[in-house]
Design a protein around this motif. Sequence first.
Motif, PDB file in Angstrom:
ATOM      1  N   SER A 104       0.740  -1.235  -0.069  1.00  0.00           N
ATOM      2  CA  SER A 104       0.089   0.109  -0.071  1.00  0.00           C
ATOM      3  C   SER A 104       0.737   1.509  -0.123  1.00  0.00           C
ATOM      4  O   SER A 104       0.359   2.337  -0.422  1.00  0.00           O
ATOM      5  N   ASP A 107      -7.080 -10.571   0.876  1.00  0.00           N
ATOM      6  CA  ASP A 107      -6.022  -9.744   0.520  1.00  0.00           C
ATOM      7  C   ASP A 107      -4.904  -9.653   1.776  1.00  0.00           C
ATOM      8  O   ASP A 107      -4.807 -10.318   2.582  1.00  0.00           O
ATOM      9  N   THR A 131      -1.845   1.059   7.831  1.00  0.00           N
ATOM     10  CA  THR A 131      -2.192  -0.095   6.992  1.00  0.00           C
ATOM     11  C   THR A 131      -1.873  -1.396   7.952  1.00  0.00           C
ATOM     12  O   THR A 131      -0.841  -1.383   8.903  1.00  0.00           O
ATOM     13  N   ASN A 136      -9.160   3.590  -2.247  1.00  0.00           N
ATOM     14  CA  ASN A 136      -8.723   2.351  -1.930  1.00  0.00           C
ATOM     15  C   ASN A 136      -8.792   2.455  -0.307  1.00  0.00           C
ATOM     16  O   ASN A 136      -8.563   1.388   0.236  1.00  0.00           O
ATOM     17  N   ALA A 137      -8.669   3.336   0.255  1.00  0.00           N
ATOM     18  CA  ALA A 137      -8.694   3.268   1.822  1.00  0.00           C
ATOM     19  C   ALA A 137      -9.778   3.597   2.500  1.00  0.00           C
ATOM     20  O   ALA A 137     -10.682   4.396   2.024  1.00  0.00           O
ATOM     21  N   CYS A 192     -14.550  -4.056   6.916  1.00  0.00           N
ATOM     22  CA  CYS A 192     -13.577  -3.855   5.870  1.00  0.00           C
ATOM     23  C   CYS A 192     -12.412  -4.956   5.935  1.00  0.00           C
ATOM     24  O   CYS A 192     -11.997  -5.495   5.323  1.00  0.00           O
ATOM     25  N   ILE A 193     -12.040  -5.104   7.262  1.00  0.00           N
ATOM     26  CA  ILE A 193     -11.163  -6.114   7.627  1.00  0.00           C
ATOM     27  C   ILE A 193     -11.675  -7.661   7.269  1.00  0.00           C
ATOM     28  O   ILE A 193     -10.799  -8.379   6.618  1.00  0.00           O
ATOM     29  N   ASP A 219     -14.118  -8.293   5.149  1.00  0.00           N
ATOM     30  CA  ASP A 219     -14.094  -8.350   3.612  1.00  0.00           C
ATOM     31  C   ASP A 219     -13.048  -8.701   2.933  1.00  0.00           C
ATOM     32  O   ASP A 219     -12.635  -9.441   2.196  1.00  0.00           O
ATOM     33  N   ALA A 220     -11.938  -8.206   3.564  1.00  0.00           N
ATOM     34  CA  ALA A 220     -10.366  -8.231   3.027  1.00  0.00           C
ATOM     35  C   ALA A 220      -9.840  -9.704   3.094  1.00  0.00           C
ATOM     36  O   ALA A 220      -9.295 -10.192   2.203  1.00  0.00           O
ATOM     37  N   TYR A 250      -3.492  -6.736   2.989  1.00  0.00           N
ATOM     38  CA  TYR A 250      -3.661  -5.690   3.702  1.00  0.00           C
ATOM     39  C   TYR A 250      -5.025  -4.740   3.723  1.00  0.00           C
ATOM     40  O   TYR A 250      -5.564  -5.006   2.747  1.00  0.00           O
ATOM     41  N   CYS A 251      -5.178  -4.001   4.724  1.00  0.00           N
ATOM     42  CA  CYS A 251      -6.186  -3.163   4.763  1.00  0.00           C
ATOM     43  C   CYS A 251      -5.552  -1.904   5.045  1.00  0.00           C
ATOM     44  O   CYS A 251      -4.743  -1.579   5.872  1.00  0.00           O
ATOM     45  N   PHE A 267      -6.286   2.307   5.891  1.00  0.00           N
ATOM     46  CA  PHE A 267      -7.269   3.276   6.813  1.00  0.00           C
ATOM     47  C   PHE A 267      -6.591   4.547   6.700  1.00  0.00           C
ATOM     48  O   PHE A 267      -5.375   4.806   6.738  1.00  0.00           O
TER      49      PHE A 267
END
Length: 422
Positions: free
Chosen positions: A282, A358, A416, A334-335, A349-350, A352-353, A360-361, A363
Amino acid sequence: MTNKKRFCIFTPVLLAAAAAALSGCSLLENIGVIAGADPKNNTGVVLDDGIELNYNGYGFRALQNNEERRLYARIDRALNSENSTEFKTEALGDAEKIRDVLDMYKDDFPGVFWVDETEPFTYIEHKNEGTVTVLFNRKYDGGELADAKQRLEERIQEFVDGAPQNGSEYERELYVHDWLVDNCEYDTEAVEIHKSDSVRANEQNVYGAIVEGKAVCEGYARAFQLLCGRLGVHCGVIQGRAEGFADGENTNHIWNCVRLDGDWYQVDVTWDDLDSDDVVGSEQYIYFNLTTEVMCEDHKIAPGFSEYSSDSDWWYNAFVPECTSTEYNYYELNALTIESLDAPEIVSCIADAAQRNDSYCIFVLGGNDDYKDVYDMIVEEYAYRWITSANEANGYSPEIGRECKLSGIKERRLITLVLDYE
Protein backbone atom coordinates in the motif's frame (compact mmCIF):
# COMPACT_ATOMS: atom_id res chain seq x y z
CA MET A 1 18.12 13.26 -10.27
CA THR A 2 17.37 12.63 -6.65
CA ASN A 3 17.89 10.34 -3.77
CA LYS A 4 14.70 8.70 -2.62
CA LYS A 5 13.09 9.89 0.56
CA ARG A 6 11.41 7.49 2.96
CA PHE A 7 8.36 8.58 4.94
CA CYS A 8 7.42 5.16 6.23
CA ILE A 9 7.11 4.40 9.90
CA PHE A 10 7.11 0.60 9.98
CA THR A 11 6.45 -1.13 13.28
CA PRO A 12 6.07 -4.92 13.28
CA VAL A 13 3.58 -6.25 15.83
CA LEU A 14 2.71 -9.75 16.91
CA LEU A 15 -0.86 -10.83 17.62
CA ALA A 16 -1.04 -12.85 20.83
CA ALA A 17 -4.06 -14.26 22.62
CA ALA A 18 -4.77 -11.03 24.46
CA ALA A 19 -5.15 -7.45 23.39
CA ALA A 20 -2.01 -6.40 25.21
CA ALA A 21 0.05 -8.56 22.91
CA LEU A 22 -0.42 -6.09 20.04
CA SER A 23 2.44 -3.80 20.91
CA GLY A 24 5.13 -1.68 19.29
CA CYS A 25 4.01 0.30 16.85
CA SER A 26 6.36 3.98 -37.59
CA LEU A 27 8.79 2.91 -35.11
CA LEU A 28 10.15 6.44 -34.86
CA GLU A 29 6.66 7.88 -34.69
CA ASN A 30 5.73 5.32 -32.07
CA ILE A 31 8.60 6.05 -29.70
CA GLY A 32 8.43 9.78 -30.37
CA VAL A 33 4.81 10.10 -29.29
CA ILE A 34 3.96 13.45 -27.76
CA ALA A 35 2.40 12.17 -24.56
CA GLY A 36 1.81 15.60 -23.05
CA ALA A 37 0.25 17.35 -25.98
CA ASP A 38 -3.16 18.65 -26.89
CA PRO A 39 -3.88 17.75 -30.54
CA LYS A 40 -6.35 20.63 -30.84
CA ASN A 41 -3.53 23.16 -30.75
CA ASN A 42 -1.15 22.45 -33.61
CA THR A 43 1.40 25.14 -34.42
CA GLY A 44 3.56 25.24 -37.53
CA VAL A 45 7.07 26.49 -38.25
CA VAL A 46 8.56 26.98 -41.73
CA LEU A 47 12.26 26.26 -42.24
CA ASP A 48 14.58 27.39 -45.01
CA ASP A 49 13.42 24.76 -47.49
CA GLY A 50 9.85 26.09 -47.27
CA ILE A 51 8.46 22.94 -45.66
CA GLU A 52 6.11 23.60 -42.74
CA LEU A 53 6.48 21.36 -39.72
CA ASN A 54 3.62 21.16 -37.22
CA TYR A 55 4.05 20.56 -33.50
CA ASN A 56 1.48 20.37 -30.73
CA GLY A 57 3.47 19.73 -27.56
CA TYR A 58 3.53 21.89 -24.46
CA GLY A 59 7.28 22.33 -24.91
CA PHE A 60 6.88 23.83 -28.36
CA ARG A 61 4.06 26.10 -27.24
CA ALA A 62 6.17 27.34 -24.33
CA LEU A 63 8.78 28.81 -26.68
CA GLN A 64 8.92 32.59 -26.75
CA ASN A 65 9.90 33.59 -30.29
CA ASN A 66 10.36 32.34 -33.85
CA GLU A 67 14.09 31.82 -33.37
CA GLU A 68 13.42 29.33 -30.58
CA ARG A 69 10.70 27.63 -32.62
CA ARG A 70 13.00 27.23 -35.62
CA LEU A 71 15.70 25.83 -33.33
CA TYR A 72 13.16 23.31 -31.97
CA ALA A 73 12.27 22.20 -35.50
CA ARG A 74 15.93 21.89 -36.48
CA ILE A 75 16.60 19.82 -33.36
CA ASP A 76 13.73 17.55 -34.41
CA ARG A 77 15.15 17.12 -37.91
CA ALA A 78 18.71 16.58 -36.75
CA LEU A 79 17.88 14.01 -34.10
CA ASN A 80 15.67 12.03 -36.46
CA SER A 81 18.02 12.20 -39.44
CA GLU A 82 19.85 9.05 -40.47
CA ASN A 83 22.67 11.00 -42.08
CA SER A 84 23.61 14.11 -40.15
CA THR A 85 23.12 15.63 -36.73
CA GLU A 86 24.69 18.98 -37.66
CA PHE A 87 22.72 22.11 -38.48
CA LYS A 88 23.03 25.89 -38.49
CA THR A 89 20.61 28.14 -36.63
CA GLU A 90 20.28 31.67 -35.28
CA ALA A 91 22.48 32.56 -32.32
CA LEU A 92 20.30 32.74 -29.21
CA GLY A 93 22.75 34.37 -26.84
CA ASP A 94 24.41 31.38 -25.17
CA ALA A 95 24.72 27.63 -25.30
CA GLU A 96 22.38 27.18 -22.35
CA LYS A 97 19.50 28.50 -24.46
CA ILE A 98 20.16 25.69 -26.95
CA ARG A 99 20.14 23.18 -24.11
CA ASP A 100 16.88 24.56 -22.73
CA VAL A 101 15.12 24.40 -26.10
CA LEU A 102 16.40 20.83 -26.35
CA ASP A 103 14.80 20.16 -22.96
CA MET A 104 11.48 21.57 -24.22
CA TYR A 105 11.76 19.22 -27.20
CA LYS A 106 12.45 16.22 -24.95
CA ASP A 107 9.42 17.17 -22.84
CA ASP A 108 7.33 16.65 -25.98
CA PHE A 109 9.19 13.60 -27.30
CA PRO A 110 10.15 11.43 -24.30
CA GLY A 111 11.07 8.55 -26.61
CA VAL A 112 14.21 10.27 -27.89
CA PHE A 113 16.83 8.41 -25.85
CA TRP A 114 19.91 8.51 -28.08
CA VAL A 115 21.24 11.99 -27.20
CA ASP A 116 24.29 12.01 -24.94
CA GLU A 117 23.12 13.50 -21.62
CA THR A 118 26.55 14.55 -20.32
CA GLU A 119 27.43 16.62 -23.40
CA PRO A 120 24.42 16.59 -25.74
CA PHE A 121 25.96 18.89 -28.35
CA THR A 122 28.89 21.03 -29.38
CA TYR A 123 28.54 24.29 -31.26
CA ILE A 124 30.55 26.78 -33.25
CA GLU A 125 29.58 30.43 -33.14
CA HIS A 126 29.71 32.49 -36.35
CA LYS A 127 29.66 36.03 -34.96
CA ASN A 128 29.83 37.75 -38.32
CA GLU A 129 26.67 35.88 -39.41
CA GLY A 130 24.80 35.91 -36.12
CA THR A 131 24.48 32.11 -36.35
CA VAL A 132 25.80 28.98 -34.69
CA THR A 133 26.47 25.50 -36.02
CA VAL A 134 25.19 22.81 -33.66
CA LEU A 135 26.37 19.21 -33.70
CA PHE A 136 24.54 16.65 -31.56
CA ASN A 137 26.45 13.89 -29.83
CA ARG A 138 24.59 10.59 -30.09
CA LYS A 139 24.92 7.62 -27.75
CA TYR A 140 23.76 5.34 -30.56
CA ASP A 141 23.95 5.74 -34.31
CA GLY A 142 23.34 3.83 -37.52
CA GLY A 143 22.53 0.16 -37.14
CA GLU A 144 23.16 0.27 -33.38
CA LEU A 145 20.47 2.95 -33.00
CA ALA A 146 18.03 0.99 -35.15
CA ASP A 147 18.60 -2.11 -33.00
CA ALA A 148 18.10 -0.11 -29.79
CA LYS A 149 14.86 1.37 -31.12
CA GLN A 150 13.66 -2.10 -32.02
CA ARG A 151 14.45 -3.47 -28.55
CA LEU A 152 12.60 -0.56 -26.97
CA GLU A 153 9.59 -1.05 -29.21
CA GLU A 154 9.46 -4.78 -28.47
CA ARG A 155 9.55 -4.10 -24.73
CA ILE A 156 6.82 -1.48 -25.04
CA GLN A 157 4.69 -3.92 -26.99
CA GLU A 158 5.04 -6.44 -24.15
CA PHE A 159 3.85 -3.70 -21.81
CA VAL A 160 0.90 -2.84 -24.05
CA ASP A 161 -0.10 -6.50 -24.37
CA GLY A 162 -0.49 -6.73 -20.59
CA ALA A 163 -2.53 -3.54 -20.20
CA PRO A 164 -6.12 -3.78 -18.89
CA GLN A 165 -8.50 -4.22 -21.79
CA ASN A 166 -11.17 -1.50 -21.88
CA GLY A 167 -9.78 -0.06 -18.64
CA SER A 168 -10.62 3.46 -17.50
CA GLU A 169 -8.01 6.21 -17.71
CA TYR A 170 -7.30 5.69 -14.01
CA GLU A 171 -6.89 1.92 -14.43
CA ARG A 172 -4.52 2.44 -17.36
CA GLU A 173 -2.49 5.00 -15.43
CA LEU A 174 -2.33 2.66 -12.42
CA TYR A 175 -1.10 -0.12 -14.69
CA VAL A 176 1.71 2.13 -16.01
CA HIS A 177 2.69 3.11 -12.48
CA ASP A 178 2.76 -0.47 -11.18
CA TRP A 179 4.54 -1.78 -14.28
CA LEU A 180 7.39 0.69 -13.78
CA VAL A 181 7.63 -0.03 -10.06
CA ASP A 182 7.78 -3.77 -10.80
CA ASN A 183 10.14 -3.60 -13.80
CA CYS A 184 12.53 -0.75 -12.99
CA GLU A 185 14.82 -0.17 -10.04
CA TYR A 186 16.39 3.04 -8.81
CA ASP A 187 19.98 3.32 -10.02
CA THR A 188 21.88 4.25 -6.87
CA GLU A 189 25.27 3.72 -8.55
CA ALA A 190 24.41 6.33 -11.17
CA VAL A 191 23.52 8.87 -8.48
CA GLU A 192 27.09 8.80 -7.18
CA ILE A 193 28.44 9.31 -10.71
CA HIS A 194 26.06 12.25 -11.23
CA LYS A 195 27.78 14.12 -8.41
CA SER A 196 30.66 14.66 -10.83
CA ASP A 197 28.24 15.93 -13.53
CA SER A 198 28.56 12.72 -15.52
CA VAL A 199 26.02 10.15 -16.69
CA ARG A 200 26.72 6.42 -16.29
CA ALA A 201 24.61 4.96 -19.10
CA ASN A 202 20.87 5.23 -19.90
CA GLU A 203 19.58 5.97 -16.42
CA GLN A 204 18.07 9.30 -17.49
CA ASN A 205 16.05 8.06 -20.45
CA VAL A 206 13.28 5.67 -21.43
CA TYR A 207 15.68 3.01 -22.70
CA GLY A 208 17.23 2.66 -19.26
CA ALA A 209 13.88 2.50 -17.49
CA ILE A 210 11.99 0.28 -19.96
CA VAL A 211 14.64 -1.96 -21.56
CA GLU A 212 17.48 -2.10 -19.03
CA GLY A 213 15.27 -1.77 -15.95
CA LYS A 214 17.44 0.78 -14.12
CA ALA A 215 16.87 4.53 -13.94
CA VAL A 216 16.96 7.69 -11.88
CA CYS A 217 14.09 10.16 -11.64
CA GLU A 218 14.33 11.47 -15.20
CA GLY A 219 14.29 7.97 -16.65
CA TYR A 220 11.24 7.08 -14.56
CA ALA A 221 9.40 10.28 -15.51
CA ARG A 222 10.15 10.05 -19.24
CA ALA A 223 9.11 6.39 -19.27
CA PHE A 224 5.91 7.11 -17.35
CA GLN A 225 5.04 9.86 -19.83
CA LEU A 226 5.78 7.68 -22.85
CA LEU A 227 3.89 4.64 -21.57
CA CYS A 228 0.89 6.70 -20.49
CA GLY A 229 0.82 8.14 -24.00
CA ARG A 230 0.82 4.65 -25.48
CA LEU A 231 -2.31 3.84 -23.47
CA GLY A 232 -4.05 7.10 -24.30
CA VAL A 233 -3.54 8.82 -20.94
CA HIS A 234 -2.66 12.51 -21.20
CA CYS A 235 0.64 12.97 -19.36
CA GLY A 236 3.42 15.54 -19.00
CA VAL A 237 6.55 16.09 -16.93
CA ILE A 238 7.18 18.53 -14.10
CA GLN A 239 10.69 19.62 -13.23
CA GLY A 240 11.86 21.11 -9.98
CA ARG A 241 13.61 20.11 -6.80
CA ALA A 242 13.17 17.52 -4.10
CA GLU A 243 13.25 19.08 -0.65
CA GLY A 244 13.26 18.12 2.99
CA PHE A 245 16.14 15.64 3.15
CA ALA A 246 17.64 15.00 6.57
CA ASP A 247 21.04 16.27 5.40
CA GLY A 248 19.52 19.52 4.15
CA GLU A 249 20.28 18.69 0.52
CA ASN A 250 17.72 19.82 -2.08
CA THR A 251 18.35 18.17 -5.44
CA ASN A 252 17.05 18.60 -8.96
CA HIS A 253 14.13 16.28 -9.57
CA ILE A 254 11.55 15.45 -12.23
CA TRP A 255 8.12 13.83 -11.91
CA ASN A 256 4.80 13.77 -13.80
CA CYS A 257 1.32 15.18 -14.16
CA VAL A 258 -1.64 13.29 -15.64
CA ARG A 259 -5.12 14.32 -16.75
CA LEU A 260 -7.98 12.00 -15.78
CA ASP A 261 -11.56 12.85 -16.71
CA GLY A 262 -10.55 16.48 -17.23
CA ASP A 263 -8.76 16.99 -13.88
CA TRP A 264 -5.00 17.07 -13.36
CA TYR A 265 -2.98 15.14 -10.76
CA GLN A 266 0.71 14.95 -9.84
CA VAL A 267 2.58 11.63 -9.73
CA ASP A 268 6.11 10.76 -8.60
CA VAL A 269 6.83 7.16 -9.60
CA THR A 270 10.46 7.43 -8.50
CA TRP A 271 9.51 8.09 -4.90
CA ASP A 272 6.84 5.40 -5.04
CA ASP A 273 9.41 2.77 -6.05
CA LEU A 274 10.34 1.85 -2.50
CA ASP A 275 12.76 -1.06 -2.25
CA SER A 276 12.93 -1.72 1.47
CA ASP A 277 11.86 -5.09 2.85
CA ASP A 278 9.91 -3.16 5.49
CA VAL A 279 7.57 -1.57 2.94
CA VAL A 280 4.11 -2.99 2.33
CA GLY A 281 2.34 -2.79 -1.01
CA SER A 282 0.00 0.00 0.00
CA GLU A 283 2.96 2.31 0.53
CA GLN A 284 4.01 2.39 -3.12
CA TYR A 285 1.19 4.88 -3.80
CA ILE A 286 2.22 7.70 -1.46
CA TYR A 287 2.90 9.98 -4.45
CA PHE A 288 0.19 8.70 -6.76
CA ASN A 289 -2.29 11.34 -7.99
CA LEU A 290 -1.69 14.16 -5.53
CA THR A 291 -2.84 17.75 -5.50
CA THR A 292 -0.27 20.47 -6.11
CA GLU A 293 -0.56 21.50 -2.48
CA VAL A 294 0.28 18.05 -1.14
CA MET A 295 3.10 17.40 -3.63
CA CYS A 296 4.68 20.73 -2.79
CA GLU A 297 5.07 19.73 0.84
CA ASP A 298 8.40 18.21 -0.23
CA HIS A 299 8.70 19.09 -3.93
CA LYS A 300 9.41 22.56 -5.33
CA ILE A 301 8.24 23.26 -8.88
CA ALA A 302 10.66 25.05 -11.23
CA PRO A 303 9.65 28.25 -13.04
CA GLY A 304 8.01 28.30 -16.45
CA PHE A 305 10.15 28.56 -19.56
CA SER A 306 9.01 32.14 -20.08
CA GLU A 307 10.95 33.01 -16.91
CA TYR A 308 14.22 31.74 -18.40
CA SER A 309 17.41 33.30 -17.05
CA SER A 310 20.90 32.31 -18.14
CA ASP A 311 22.09 33.05 -14.58
CA SER A 312 19.75 30.54 -12.99
CA ASP A 313 20.61 26.96 -12.08
CA TRP A 314 16.94 25.98 -12.25
CA TRP A 315 15.39 23.66 -14.76
CA TYR A 316 12.32 25.08 -16.51
CA ASN A 317 8.83 23.81 -17.15
CA ALA A 318 6.89 23.93 -20.39
CA PHE A 319 3.58 23.50 -18.62
CA VAL A 320 2.45 22.98 -15.03
CA PRO A 321 -1.27 22.41 -14.41
CA GLU A 322 -2.96 23.35 -11.17
CA CYS A 323 -3.93 20.07 -9.53
CA THR A 324 -6.75 20.39 -7.01
CA SER A 325 -8.87 17.25 -7.39
CA THR A 326 -8.57 14.32 -4.97
CA GLU A 327 -11.06 12.05 -6.77
CA TYR A 328 -8.41 9.72 -8.23
CA ASN A 329 -5.94 9.79 -5.37
CA TYR A 330 -5.10 6.14 -4.67
CA TYR A 331 -6.08 6.29 -1.01
CA GLU A 332 -9.30 8.15 -1.68
CA LEU A 333 -10.33 5.18 -3.83
CA ASN A 334 -8.82 2.29 -1.85
CA ALA A 335 -8.64 3.30 1.81
CA LEU A 336 -11.38 3.58 4.43
CA THR A 337 -11.50 6.98 6.13
CA ILE A 338 -12.30 6.52 9.81
CA GLU A 339 -13.48 9.20 12.22
CA SER A 340 -13.91 6.83 15.18
CA LEU A 341 -11.91 3.74 16.12
CA ASP A 342 -15.16 2.13 17.21
CA ALA A 343 -16.80 2.49 13.79
CA PRO A 344 -18.32 -0.87 12.75
CA GLU A 345 -17.23 -0.42 9.12
CA ILE A 346 -13.62 -1.00 10.24
CA VAL A 347 -14.38 -4.58 11.22
CA SER A 348 -16.42 -5.06 8.04
CA CYS A 349 -13.50 -3.78 5.96
CA ILE A 350 -11.08 -6.24 7.60
CA ALA A 351 -13.52 -9.15 7.34
CA ASP A 352 -14.18 -8.42 3.65
CA ALA A 353 -10.44 -8.18 2.99
CA ALA A 354 -9.92 -11.56 4.63
CA GLN A 355 -12.65 -13.08 2.48
CA ARG A 356 -10.77 -11.85 -0.58
CA ASN A 357 -7.48 -13.09 0.91
CA ASP A 358 -6.07 -9.55 0.62
CA SER A 359 -2.64 -8.80 1.98
CA TYR A 360 -3.63 -5.65 3.84
CA CYS A 361 -6.31 -3.11 4.77
CA ILE A 362 -5.68 0.63 4.44
CA PHE A 363 -7.21 3.29 6.67
CA VAL A 364 -6.99 7.08 6.57
CA LEU A 365 -7.37 8.76 9.94
CA GLY A 366 -9.95 11.53 9.72
CA GLY A 367 -10.38 14.35 12.19
CA ASN A 368 -7.68 16.40 13.85
CA ASP A 369 -6.53 14.06 16.61
CA ASP A 370 -2.79 13.64 16.99
CA TYR A 371 -1.64 10.93 14.60
CA LYS A 372 0.79 9.27 17.02
CA ASP A 373 -1.76 9.17 19.83
CA VAL A 374 -4.31 7.44 17.58
CA TYR A 375 -1.67 5.06 16.19
CA ASP A 376 -0.65 4.07 19.71
CA MET A 377 -4.27 3.41 20.67
CA ILE A 378 -4.62 1.08 17.66
CA VAL A 379 -1.43 -0.77 18.59
CA GLU A 380 -2.29 -1.11 22.27
CA GLU A 381 -5.96 -2.00 22.03
CA TYR A 382 -7.94 -1.65 18.85
CA ALA A 383 -6.04 -3.80 16.35
CA TYR A 384 -6.58 -6.95 18.41
CA ARG A 385 -10.24 -6.03 18.96
CA TRP A 386 -10.82 -5.41 15.23
CA ILE A 387 -9.18 -8.68 14.16
CA THR A 388 -11.00 -10.73 16.76
CA SER A 389 -14.35 -9.28 15.62
CA ALA A 390 -13.47 -9.83 11.95
CA ASN A 391 -12.62 -13.48 12.62
CA GLU A 392 -15.92 -13.94 14.45
CA ALA A 393 -17.81 -12.31 11.58
CA ASN A 394 -16.17 -14.73 9.11
CA GLY A 395 -16.62 -17.77 11.33
CA TYR A 396 -12.82 -18.06 11.46
CA SER A 397 -12.76 -19.04 7.77
CA PRO A 398 -10.33 -17.77 6.79
CA GLU A 399 -8.73 -17.01 10.14
CA ILE A 400 -6.57 -13.92 10.50
CA GLY A 401 -3.48 -15.03 12.41
CA ARG A 402 -1.24 -13.74 15.14
CA GLU A 403 1.56 -12.22 13.10
CA CYS A 404 -0.26 -9.26 11.60
CA LYS A 405 1.65 -6.00 11.36
CA LEU A 406 0.84 -2.33 11.50
CA SER A 407 2.48 0.23 9.25
CA GLY A 408 1.93 3.95 9.46
CA ILE A 409 2.69 6.98 7.28
CA LYS A 410 2.22 10.08 9.39
CA GLU A 411 2.42 12.56 6.50
CA ARG A 412 -0.59 10.98 4.81
CA ARG A 413 -2.37 9.98 8.08
CA LEU A 414 -2.36 6.39 6.83
CA ILE A 415 -2.56 3.17 8.79
CA THR A 416 -2.01 -0.16 7.04
CA LEU A 417 -2.96 -3.41 8.72
CA VAL A 418 -0.89 -6.15 7.08
CA LEU A 419 -2.85 -9.37 7.35
CA ASP A 420 -1.47 -12.75 8.33
CA TYR A 421 -3.55 -15.91 7.96
CA GLU A 422 -3.45 -19.10 10.03
